[in-house]
Design a protein around this motif. Structure first.
Motif, PDB file in Angstrom:
ATOM      1  N   MET A  84      18.631  78.837 101.682  1.00 33.19           N
ATOM      2  CA  MET A  84      17.945  77.876 100.816  1.00 33.19           C
ATOM      3  C   MET A  84      18.819  76.639 100.587  1.00 33.19           C
ATOM      4  O   MET A  84      18.320  75.503 100.562  1.00 33.19           O
ATOM      5  CB  MET A  84      17.580  78.523  99.484  1.00 33.19           C
ATOM      6  N   ALA A  85      20.103  76.840 100.448  1.00 31.71           N
ATOM      7  CA  ALA A  85      21.016  75.722 100.174  1.00 31.71           C
ATOM      8  C   ALA A  85      21.030  74.701 101.309  1.00 31.71           C
ATOM      9  O   ALA A  85      21.290  73.511 101.077  1.00 31.71           O
ATOM     10  CB  ALA A  85      22.423  76.249  99.916  1.00 31.71           C
ATOM     11  N   THR A  86      20.724  75.139 102.528  1.00 33.58           N
ATOM     12  CA  THR A  86      20.731  74.203 103.663  1.00 33.58           C
ATOM     13  C   THR A  86      19.612  73.164 103.568  1.00 33.58           C
ATOM     14  O   THR A  86      19.649  72.149 104.260  1.00 33.58           O
ATOM     15  CB  THR A  86      20.580  74.958 105.002  1.00 33.58           C
ATOM     16  N   GLN A  87      18.629  73.410 102.690  1.00 37.10           N
ATOM     17  CA  GLN A  87      17.482  72.496 102.590  1.00 37.10           C
ATOM     18  C   GLN A  87      17.500  71.658 101.312  1.00 37.10           C
ATOM     19  O   GLN A  87      16.557  70.893 101.071  1.00 37.10           O
ATOM     20  CB  GLN A  87      16.178  73.308 102.645  1.00 37.10           C
ATOM     21  N   ALA A  88      18.516  71.758 100.500  1.00 37.41           N
ATOM     22  CA  ALA A  88      18.560  71.040  99.221  1.00 37.41           C
ATOM     23  C   ALA A  88      18.424  69.533  99.429  1.00 37.41           C
ATOM     24  O   ALA A  88      19.119  68.940 100.277  1.00 37.41           O
ATOM     25  CB  ALA A  88      19.863  71.355  98.485  1.00 37.41           C
TER      26      ALA A  88
ATOM     27  N   ASP B 265      11.345  76.259  90.463  1.00 40.28           N
ATOM     28  CA  ASP B 265      12.562  75.437  90.522  1.00 40.28           C
ATOM     29  C   ASP B 265      13.315  75.616  91.832  1.00 40.28           C
ATOM     30  O   ASP B 265      13.926  74.674  92.335  1.00 40.28           O
ATOM     31  CB  ASP B 265      13.489  75.784  89.359  1.00 40.28           C
ATOM     32  N   ALA B 266      13.273  76.828  92.377  1.00 37.41           N
ATOM     33  CA  ALA B 266      13.990  77.083  93.632  1.00 37.41           C
ATOM     34  C   ALA B 266      13.506  76.153  94.741  1.00 37.41           C
ATOM     35  O   ALA B 266      14.285  75.767  95.627  1.00 37.41           O
ATOM     36  CB  ALA B 266      13.802  78.542  94.047  1.00 37.41           C
ATOM     37  N   PHE B 267      12.228  75.775  94.690  1.00 35.25           N
ATOM     38  CA  PHE B 267      11.675  74.890  95.710  1.00 35.25           C
ATOM     39  C   PHE B 267      11.718  73.423  95.300  1.00 35.25           C
ATOM     40  O   PHE B 267      11.921  72.545  96.144  1.00 35.25           O
ATOM     41  CB  PHE B 267      10.253  75.341  96.056  1.00 35.25           C
ATOM     42  N   LEU B 268      11.563  73.140  94.011  1.00 35.57           N
ATOM     43  CA  LEU B 268      11.682  71.754  93.561  1.00 35.57           C
ATOM     44  C   LEU B 268      13.050  71.181  93.911  1.00 35.57           C
ATOM     45  O   LEU B 268      13.184  69.987  94.219  1.00 35.57           O
ATOM     46  CB  LEU B 268      11.436  71.662  92.052  1.00 35.57           C
ATOM     47  N   ASN B 269      14.069  72.013  93.884  1.00 40.90           N
ATOM     48  CA  ASN B 269      15.430  71.586  94.228  1.00 40.90           C
ATOM     49  C   ASN B 269      15.558  71.092  95.667  1.00 40.90           C
ATOM     50  O   ASN B 269      16.521  70.418  96.018  1.00 40.90           O
ATOM     51  CB  ASN B 269      16.423  72.735  94.031  1.00 40.90           C
ATOM     52  N   LEU B 270      14.599  71.464  96.497  1.00 37.22           N
ATOM     53  CA  LEU B 270      14.680  71.119  97.918  1.00 37.22           C
ATOM     54  C   LEU B 270      14.067  69.758  98.235  1.00 37.22           C
ATOM     55  O   LEU B 270      14.244  69.236  99.330  1.00 37.22           O
ATOM     56  CB  LEU B 270      13.976  72.194  98.760  1.00 37.22           C
ATOM     57  N   LEU B 271      13.365  69.174  97.254  1.00 39.19           N
ATOM     58  CA  LEU B 271      12.713  67.893  97.483  1.00 39.19           C
ATOM     59  C   LEU B 271      13.696  66.731  97.402  1.00 39.19           C
ATOM     60  O   LEU B 271      14.613  66.726  96.584  1.00 39.19           O
ATOM     61  CB  LEU B 271      11.614  67.676  96.443  1.00 39.19           C
ATOM     62  N   LYS B 272      13.455  65.739  98.235  1.00 40.01           N
ATOM     63  CA  LYS B 272      14.176  64.472  98.112  1.00 40.01           C
ATOM     64  C   LYS B 272      13.722  63.744  96.843  1.00 40.01           C
ATOM     65  O   LYS B 272      12.766  64.150  96.183  1.00 40.01           O
ATOM     66  CB  LYS B 272      13.844  63.568  99.310  1.00 40.01           C
ATOM     67  N   ARG B 273      14.400  62.652  96.535  1.00 37.37           N
ATOM     68  CA  ARG B 273      13.880  61.770  95.497  1.00 37.37           C
ATOM     69  C   ARG B 273      12.462  61.334  95.872  1.00 37.37           C
ATOM     70  O   ARG B 273      12.175  61.016  97.025  1.00 37.37           O
ATOM     71  CB  ARG B 273      14.782  60.540  95.360  1.00 37.37           C
TER      72      ARG B 273
ATOM     73  N   PRO C  49       8.629  75.349  85.122  1.00 34.71           N
ATOM     74  CA  PRO C  49       9.780  74.753  85.813  1.00 34.71           C
ATOM     75  C   PRO C  49      10.616  73.891  84.869  1.00 34.71           C
ATOM     76  O   PRO C  49      10.134  73.432  83.829  1.00 34.71           O
ATOM     77  CB  PRO C  49       9.119  73.892  86.895  1.00 34.71           C
ATOM     78  N   SER C  50      11.852  73.661  85.251  1.00 35.19           N
ATOM     79  CA  SER C  50      12.749  72.818  84.466  1.00 35.19           C
ATOM     80  C   SER C  50      12.343  71.350  84.587  1.00 35.19           C
ATOM     81  O   SER C  50      12.123  70.840  85.680  1.00 35.19           O
ATOM     82  CB  SER C  50      14.190  72.990  84.953  1.00 35.19           C
ATOM     83  N   VAL C  51      12.263  70.680  83.453  1.00 35.13           N
ATOM     84  CA  VAL C  51      11.929  69.256  83.461  1.00 35.13           C
ATOM     85  C   VAL C  51      13.010  68.449  84.184  1.00 35.13           C
ATOM     86  O   VAL C  51      12.719  67.449  84.856  1.00 35.13           O
ATOM     87  CB  VAL C  51      11.743  68.746  82.016  1.00 35.13           C
ATOM     88  N   PHE C  52      14.253  68.881  84.077  1.00 36.54           N
ATOM     89  CA  PHE C  52      15.344  68.113  84.677  1.00 36.54           C
ATOM     90  C   PHE C  52      15.224  68.045  86.197  1.00 36.54           C
ATOM     91  O   PHE C  52      15.639  67.065  86.814  1.00 36.54           O
ATOM     92  CB  PHE C  52      16.700  68.693  84.266  1.00 36.54           C
ATOM     93  N   ASN C  53      14.675  69.100  86.812  1.00 34.52           N
ATOM     94  CA  ASN C  53      14.472  69.057  88.263  1.00 34.52           C
ATOM     95  C   ASN C  53      13.465  67.999  88.664  1.00 34.52           C
ATOM     96  O   ASN C  53      13.455  67.554  89.815  1.00 34.52           O
ATOM     97  CB  ASN C  53      13.979  70.426  88.766  1.00 34.52           C
ATOM     98  N   LEU C  54      12.624  67.596  87.741  1.00 35.88           N
ATOM     99  CA  LEU C  54      11.632  66.570  88.015  1.00 35.88           C
ATOM    100  C   LEU C  54      12.169  65.173  87.704  1.00 35.88           C
ATOM    101  O   LEU C  54      12.125  64.272  88.540  1.00 35.88           O
ATOM    102  CB  LEU C  54      10.355  66.834  87.204  1.00 35.88           C
TER     103      LEU C  54
ATOM    104  N   ARG D  19      10.779  63.588  91.025  1.00 33.44           N
ATOM    105  CA  ARG D  19       9.943  64.496  91.812  1.00 33.44           C
ATOM    106  C   ARG D  19       8.622  64.746  91.099  1.00 33.44           C
ATOM    107  O   ARG D  19       8.510  64.589  89.881  1.00 33.44           O
ATOM    108  CB  ARG D  19      10.663  65.826  92.014  1.00 33.44           C
ATOM    109  N   SER D  20       7.632  65.178  91.870  1.00 35.21           N
ATOM    110  CA  SER D  20       6.311  65.458  91.318  1.00 35.21           C
ATOM    111  C   SER D  20       5.903  66.891  91.647  1.00 35.21           C
ATOM    112  O   SER D  20       6.183  67.399  92.740  1.00 35.21           O
ATOM    113  CB  SER D  20       5.266  64.499  91.901  1.00 35.21           C
TER     114      SER D  20
END
Length: 356
Positions: free
Chosen positions: A233-237, A254-262, A279-284, A289-290
């Motif tokens: 998973m870390a390879t796709q952050a 959150d595990a997947f939101l972390n993988l999105l670009k800006r 999900p965590s608001v901070f990840n957004l 992110r959306s």
């Protein structure tokens, strides 16, 4: 009115059984068809067992329908007797709200009418594709453009699984130069991989099952990540432009939101029977992110999807079953024991009816 043979659930606890329903006589703008094949969607099971607490009984599921036209009304312009045709998740909508005017009938502000289980906001029941024929307004009938020599049974799931995944991929402009994640490799996920690949995107499949790696690559994924493996998973952050999340079971978003670009978006199309953990608001907010959702598509977009899939030779991976085997198929579907969509050969229903 005409008597029609079908399979129906009479209550949430009993198996689906043979049942006679009535279909209306075709009106001026109606198309009648004999149903050749009907795909089996997880929504069928949810509805038959009243897991969304909105089922109208008796319930005849089925909204992935491929059939042959047997009659058309006097005002019908685009279909004739003998044509192949399809019916998806809707058979009507209000036709006058803003969404309907824009060809987005699935978001009808007054509630579209489902192919089964009636209007979204309540009303007379409708009966779906686990039956030998159906009558539908021409506006909600689709042209099957794959051709007579195609695997028509494998076309049927496009009417739900295909459009459910095509619509968000199309809306969020997936194509060449985009890196796209697909979460889950089931009935929806395997269609998402095929369609995103055909759109020209770099496709990363996320699955909890290491044994699906080879299948994911076969279907068109460029990379397959086992989501239970933190190192993978870390390879796709921060690398993905878009994620289509097809998983219906509640899970950590959150595990997947972390993988999105800006400015990346994750869109949910799976419908869990219990909410996802928040999900965590901070990840957004830290990456703009959306997190979004998507339903099916409108009739025009569904036709576009069918034409796109015909052009690219895309059909669903299916296992054909007889109508009498539907209850066992439901149990197998709950266990994930299908690659990747059951389709009912409706000739088996006709055989059963004639033997009764």
């Amino acid at each position: 009115m005409s008597k029609t043979y079908s399979y129906a659930a009479q209550n949430p606890n009993d198996a689906l059984k043979p049942f006679q329903i009535e279909r209306r006589t075709p009106g001026a703008d109606d198309v009648q068809m004999d149903i050749l094949y009907c795909g089996v969607c997880h929504s069928d099971l949810h509805t038959a067992r009243n897991e969304w607490n909105n089922t109208l009984y008796p319930s005849v599921p089925g909204h992935e329908i491929v059939g042959r036209v047997t009659a058309v009304g006097a005002a019908v312009k685009h279909f004739k007797v003998g044509d192949l045709a399809g019916v998806g998740c809707m058979v009507d909508s209000c036709q006058h709200c803003a969404s309907c005017a824009e060809g987005e009938e699935q978001y009808c502000e007054n509630g579209f009418t489902g192919t089964y289980n009636g209007p979204v906001f309540g009303g007379e029941n409708t009966f779906g594709g686990y039956s030998d024929n159906i009558v539908v307004k021409e506006k909600f009938v689709l042209r099957i453009t794959h051709g007579e020599d195609a695997n028509l049974a494998a076309v049927a799931p496009l009417l739900c699984a295909g459009i459910t995944t095509y619509s968000p991929l199309h809306h969020w402009n997936v194509g060449p130069g985009k890196k796209v994640g697909v979460v889950g490799l089931g009935g929806l996920g395997h269609m998402a991989v095929k369609i995103a690949h055909a759109m020209g995107a770099h496709v990363v499949l996320f699955t909890t099952s290491p044994n699906k790696r080879e299948d994911g690559l076969r279907l068109g994924a460029d990379e397959v990540i086992v989501s239970k493996n933190p190192d993978e998973m870390a390879t796709q952050a921060n690398r993905l432009d878009f994620i289509l999340n097809t998983v219906a079971a509640p899970h950590d978003l959150d595990a997947f939101l972390n993988l999105l670009k800006r400015d990346g978006t994750m869109t949910l199309v799976g419908a869990p029977d219990h909410p996802h953990p928040s999900p965590s608001v901070f990840n957004l907010i830290f990456k703009r992110r959306s997190l979004a959702g998507s339903l099916i598509g409108g009739i025009q977009e569904t036709q576009e999807m069918l034409d796109f899939c015909a052009k690219h030779g895309i059909v669903s991976d299916i296992e054909m079953i007889a109508m009498r085997d539907i209850n066992g198929a439901y149990e197998r579907m709950l266990k994930g024991d299908v690659k990747y969509r059951f389709v009912i050969d409706m000739a088996t229903l006709k055989e059963q009816a004639s033997a009764a």
